[in-house]
Design a protein around this motif. Structure first.
Motif, mmCIF file in Angstrom:
data_model
loop_
_atom_site.group_PDB
_atom_site.id
_atom_site.type_symbol
_atom_site.label_atom_id
_atom_site.label_comp_id
_atom_site.label_asym_id
_atom_site.label_seq_id
_atom_site.Cartn_x
_atom_site.Cartn_y
_atom_site.Cartn_z
ATOM 1 N N PRO A 122 0.560 -1.888 0.363
ATOM 2 C CA PRO A 122 0.434 0.515 -0.255
ATOM 3 C C PRO A 122 0.841 1.535 -0.053
ATOM 4 C CG PRO A 122 -0.520 -1.871 1.433
ATOM 5 C CD PRO A 122 0.050 -1.879 1.441
ATOM 6 N N ALA A 123 2.007 1.626 0.272
ATOM 7 C CA ALA A 123 3.447 2.377 0.254
ATOM 8 C C ALA A 123 3.636 2.575 -1.117
ATOM 9 C CB ALA A 123 4.121 2.826 1.938
ATOM 10 N N MET A 124 3.585 1.524 -1.790
ATOM 11 C CA MET A 124 4.055 1.429 -3.320
ATOM 12 C C MET A 124 3.425 2.260 -4.308
ATOM 13 S SD MET A 124 7.292 0.485 -3.404
ATOM 14 C CE MET A 124 7.734 0.818 -1.532
ATOM 15 N N LYS A 125 3.521 3.671 -4.352
ATOM 16 C CA LYS A 125 2.592 4.326 -4.814
ATOM 17 C C LYS A 125 3.295 4.575 -6.786
ATOM 18 C CE LYS A 125 -0.393 5.938 -1.779
ATOM 19 N NZ LYS A 125 0.051 5.361 -0.797
ATOM 20 N N ILE A 126 2.535 4.322 -7.678
ATOM 21 C CA ILE A 126 2.690 4.124 -9.177
ATOM 22 C C ILE A 126 1.941 5.427 -9.802
ATOM 23 C CG2 ILE A 126 2.507 1.737 -9.697
ATOM 24 C CD1 ILE A 126 5.193 2.463 -11.285
ATOM 25 N N ARG A 127 2.507 6.057 -10.720
ATOM 26 C CA ARG A 127 1.762 6.471 -11.667
ATOM 27 C C ARG A 127 1.237 5.279 -12.270
ATOM 28 N NH1 ARG A 127 3.347 11.582 -14.046
ATOM 29 N NH2 ARG A 127 1.873 11.156 -15.605
ATOM 30 N N LYS A 128 0.435 5.755 -13.011
ATOM 31 C CA LYS A 128 -0.720 5.284 -14.113
ATOM 32 C C LYS A 128 -1.462 6.265 -14.980
ATOM 33 C CE LYS A 128 -3.142 1.072 -15.210
ATOM 34 N NZ LYS A 128 -2.940 -0.881 -14.620
ATOM 35 N N GLY A 129 -1.567 6.797 -15.768
ATOM 36 C CA GLY A 129 -1.711 7.532 -16.888
ATOM 37 C C GLY A 129 -1.439 8.849 -15.717
ATOM 38 N N PRO A 130 -3.026 9.217 -15.773
ATOM 39 C CA PRO A 130 -3.129 9.917 -14.729
ATOM 40 C C PRO A 130 -3.319 10.055 -13.225
ATOM 41 C CG PRO A 130 -4.766 10.199 -15.838
ATOM 42 C CD PRO A 130 -4.358 9.449 -16.090
ATOM 43 N N GLN A 131 -3.666 8.780 -13.015
ATOM 44 C CA GLN A 131 -3.706 8.618 -11.813
ATOM 45 C C GLN A 131 -2.772 7.708 -10.631
ATOM 46 O OE1 GLN A 131 -6.897 8.191 -11.104
ATOM 47 N NE2 GLN A 131 -7.620 8.787 -13.488
ATOM 48 N N ILE A 132 -2.203 8.149 -9.473
ATOM 49 C CA ILE A 132 -2.073 7.398 -8.955
ATOM 50 C C ILE A 132 -2.093 6.459 -8.543
ATOM 51 C CG2 ILE A 132 -0.196 7.753 -6.508
ATOM 52 C CD1 ILE A 132 0.394 9.708 -8.304
ATOM 53 N N ALA A 133 -1.431 5.128 -8.571
ATOM 54 C CA ALA A 133 -2.217 3.618 -8.241
ATOM 55 C C ALA A 133 -0.763 3.570 -7.133
ATOM 56 C CB ALA A 133 -1.978 2.493 -9.565
ATOM 57 N N THR A 134 -1.738 1.791 -6.508
ATOM 58 C CA THR A 134 -0.750 1.536 -5.368
ATOM 59 C C THR A 134 -0.739 0.016 -5.598
ATOM 60 O OG1 THR A 134 -2.051 2.651 -4.251
ATOM 61 C CG2 THR A 134 -1.297 0.811 -3.346
ATOM 62 N N GLN A 135 0.611 -0.372 -5.130
ATOM 63 C CA GLN A 135 0.693 -1.742 -5.571
ATOM 64 C C GLN A 135 -0.166 -2.733 -4.820
ATOM 65 O OE1 GLN A 135 5.191 -2.781 -5.433
ATOM 66 N NE2 GLN A 135 4.523 -4.750 -6.208
ATOM 67 N N GLN A 136 -0.569 -3.865 -5.707
ATOM 68 C CA GLN A 136 -1.594 -4.626 -5.982
ATOM 69 C C GLN A 136 -1.460 -5.982 -5.312
ATOM 70 O OE1 GLN A 136 -4.957 -3.422 -4.692
ATOM 71 N NE2 GLN A 136 -4.356 -1.665 -4.776
ATOM 72 N N ALA A 137 -0.610 -6.155 -6.003
ATOM 73 C CA ALA A 137 0.251 -7.983 -5.878
ATOM 74 C C ALA A 137 1.381 -7.943 -6.143
ATOM 75 C CB ALA A 137 -0.082 -8.940 -7.262
ATOM 76 N N GLY A 138 2.826 -8.992 -5.326
ATOM 77 C CA GLY A 138 4.103 -8.917 -5.841
ATOM 78 C C GLY A 138 4.441 -8.939 -6.695
ATOM 79 N N PHE A 139 3.851 -8.279 -8.305
ATOM 80 C CA PHE A 139 4.049 -8.943 -9.606
ATOM 81 C C PHE A 139 3.906 -7.386 -9.740
ATOM 82 C CE2 PHE A 139 0.481 -10.562 -10.871
ATOM 83 C CZ PHE A 139 0.909 -11.540 -9.443
ATOM 84 N N PHE A 140 4.029 -7.272 -11.068
ATOM 85 C CA PHE A 140 4.995 -6.221 -12.221
ATOM 86 C C PHE A 140 4.936 -6.117 -13.785
ATOM 87 C CE2 PHE A 140 7.063 -5.166 -9.252
ATOM 88 C CZ PHE A 140 8.264 -4.647 -9.664
ATOM 89 N N CYS A 141 4.329 -5.796 -14.622
ATOM 90 C CA CYS A 141 5.113 -4.952 -15.419
ATOM 91 C C CYS A 141 4.670 -3.407 -16.138
ATOM 92 C CB CYS A 141 4.208 -5.211 -16.330
ATOM 93 S SG CYS A 141 4.964 -5.152 -18.276
ATOM 94 N N LEU A 142 5.987 -3.207 -15.580
ATOM 95 C CA LEU A 142 6.586 -1.642 -16.054
ATOM 96 C C LEU A 142 6.548 -1.692 -18.104
ATOM 97 C CD1 LEU A 142 6.627 1.302 -14.235
ATOM 98 C CD2 LEU A 142 9.054 0.107 -14.209
ATOM 99 N N GLU A 143 6.452 -0.867 -18.700
ATOM 100 C CA GLU A 143 6.540 -0.680 -19.713
ATOM 101 C C GLU A 143 6.060 0.489 -20.663
ATOM 102 O OE1 GLU A 143 3.170 -3.319 -21.664
ATOM 103 O OE2 GLU A 143 1.699 -2.103 -21.466
ATOM 104 N N ASN A 144 7.350 0.185 -21.901
ATOM 105 C CA ASN A 144 7.124 1.470 -23.498
ATOM 106 C C ASN A 144 6.834 1.282 -24.049
ATOM 107 O OD1 ASN A 144 9.203 1.399 -23.704
ATOM 108 N ND2 ASN A 144 10.302 3.214 -22.870
ATOM 109 N N GLU A 145 7.151 1.502 -25.408
ATOM 110 C CA GLU A 145 6.886 1.352 -26.640
ATOM 111 C C GLU A 145 8.530 0.256 -27.017
ATOM 112 O OE1 GLU A 145 8.147 4.507 -29.321
ATOM 113 O OE2 GLU A 145 7.540 3.411 -30.897
ATOM 114 N N HIS A 146 9.503 0.637 -26.176
ATOM 115 C CA HIS A 146 11.065 -0.024 -26.707
ATOM 116 C C HIS A 146 10.870 -1.800 -25.451
ATOM 117 C CE1 HIS A 146 12.353 1.781 -29.781
ATOM 118 N NE2 HIS A 146 11.822 2.541 -29.158
#
Ligand SMILES: [Fe+2]
Length: 404
Positions: free
Chosen positions: A175-199
């Motif tokens: 819950p302390a791990m906040k991350i930008r998701k477009g215009p929103q600030i999301a909170t990490q919901q699980a112990g895995f994730f994908c951070l991505e861009n075009e490449h």
């Protein structure tokens, strides 16, 4: 185009957010803490031979049911976050086995802050056993030295979070791990994730949850750290790792090493990923921690698993081991930081540090920075339109020798 034009407004919005205010408060408290040296622990307390210290914390917290596994979708989040930056380069600090609340971990936290990255990611292990108090002193107290990236932070679980059943990892750290998701600030919901861009796609894997099973027995007979079915389903159904038309470069992050010349391999994870990739399989760059050292491997993989270039960055905050490799995959070991920083309690201890990724289009420059802000190794990775990775070493610290 519209989304891009809104960027500065979003920055202003974020500037008034709780996250930004927290950063400002932290900056003042960092200075105080740096001056007064208020870290609670001494790094010597974390030597692998400190069995009594470990046993005390372990036995106090280890019994009871494991925390329920959290996975996506959760609170409307799918765990995929587009990378953001205010320049043309996305910067990301990776640090593992960092959360020891020592003078050394503070030093690394402040250094990361000085480099001002867009993202910061912890690859797991909160010491001793990831209790709520340990999460607080390292990450969330006003004077904790974890640095939150401009666009957010993410965390993986190691084995130590699970020694207290993972409850504080899921209920306090995520819950302390906040991350930008477009215009929103999301909170990490699980112990895995994908951070991505075009490449690129930087995919955090949860090897921590299944790194424990039966109290006491797990210390001797180590579990295989396999990825849960919910996690694998997310990789295929949400991330669509098996899409052969997606040629982005893949970077995995996990706490546990896929392979090692120093300690245990975890081949089952590479096997699971091979299956998840299917026809889209391609070699990956893979960062891990768990071993308290900095080491670099050439491309390797088990015959029934994926191929990966391994980078161990487990030198975040524990006493760093400098001993030579003594087991398998020696042909693949390229470098390890064997430099000795000092002797503590008649033991050689190496340099703590972290990795700083600068992502610009299809290229990523990676600097492995030690606690004195010196570059240990610098390398550049490139992904071509077919999704093939290549790399070159740009710089090697004069005291670090190539392993042969
Ligand atoms: Fe670990």
């Amino acid at each position: 185009m519209k989304t891009e034009k809104r960027e500065p407004e979003q920055y202003v919005d974020l500037g008034h957010s709780e996250l930004e205010n927290h950063l400002k408060t932290q900056a003042a408290l960092y200075e105080k803490r740096l001056k007064e040296g208020t870290a609670a622990n001494k790094v010597a307390a974390f030597f692998a031979t400190n069995l009594l210290g470990f046993a005390y914390h372990y036995l106090k917290s280890r019994f009871g049911p494991k925390a329920a596994y959290q996975f996506y979708p959760s609170n409307g989040d799918d765990g995929i976050y587009p990378m953001h930056t205010y320049s043309d380069t996305v910067t990301l600090a990776l640090v593992s086995d960092w959360a020891t609340d020592t003078r050394e971990s503070d030093q690394i936290g402040y250094l990361i802050r000085d480099h001002d990255p867009d993202y910061t990611i912890h690859l797991g292990d909160v010491y001793f056993v990831g209790t709520p108090e340990e999460i607080a002193t390292n990450f969330t107290d006003p004077d904790a030295s974890w640095h939150f990236g401009k666009h957010g932070s993410l965390a993986l679980s190691g084995n130590h979070e699970m020694y207290s059943n993972g409850t504080a990892f899921f209920k306090k750290l995520l819950p302390a791990m906040k991350i930008r998701k477009g215009p929103q600030i999301a909170t990490q919901q699980a112990g895995f994730f994908c951070l991505e861009n075009e490449h690129w796609r930087i995919i955090g894997l949860d090897t921590g949850y299944n790194s424990t099973n039966r109290p006491l027995l797990e210390v001797l007979f180590k579990p295989d750290c396999n990825l849960r079915d919910e996690h694998l389903n997310w990789l295929t159904e949400v991330v669509k790792l098996n899409d052969p038309n997606d040629k982005r470069g893949i970077i995995f992050l996990s706490h546990h090493p896929y392979f090692s010349s120093f300690r245990d391999d975890h081949p089952v994870v590479g096997r699971q990923l091979k299956k998840a990739f299917g026809a889209a399989e391609r070699p990956v760059l893979w960062f891990w921690g768990h071993e308290h050292r900095l080491s670099f491997y050439n491309k390797y993989g088990f015959s029934d698993g994926i191929q990966a270039w391994g980078r161990c960055v487990g030198h975040g905050g524990m006493p760093v081991e400098t001993n030579p490799p003594d087991r398998g995959h020696l042909g693949q070991l390229l470098f390890y930081d064997q430099r000795i920083r000092e002797r503590i309690r008649r033991r050689d201890v190496g340099y703590n540090g972290f990795a700083l990724l600068s992502i610009q289009g299809p290229a990523i420059d990676i600097k492995y920075i030690d606690q004195n802000n010196h570059t240990v190794i610098a390398e550049r990775w490139t992904v071509d339109p077919m999704g093939t990775l290549s790399s070159e070493i740009l710089e090697v610290h004069p005291e670090v020798t190539k392993y042969e």
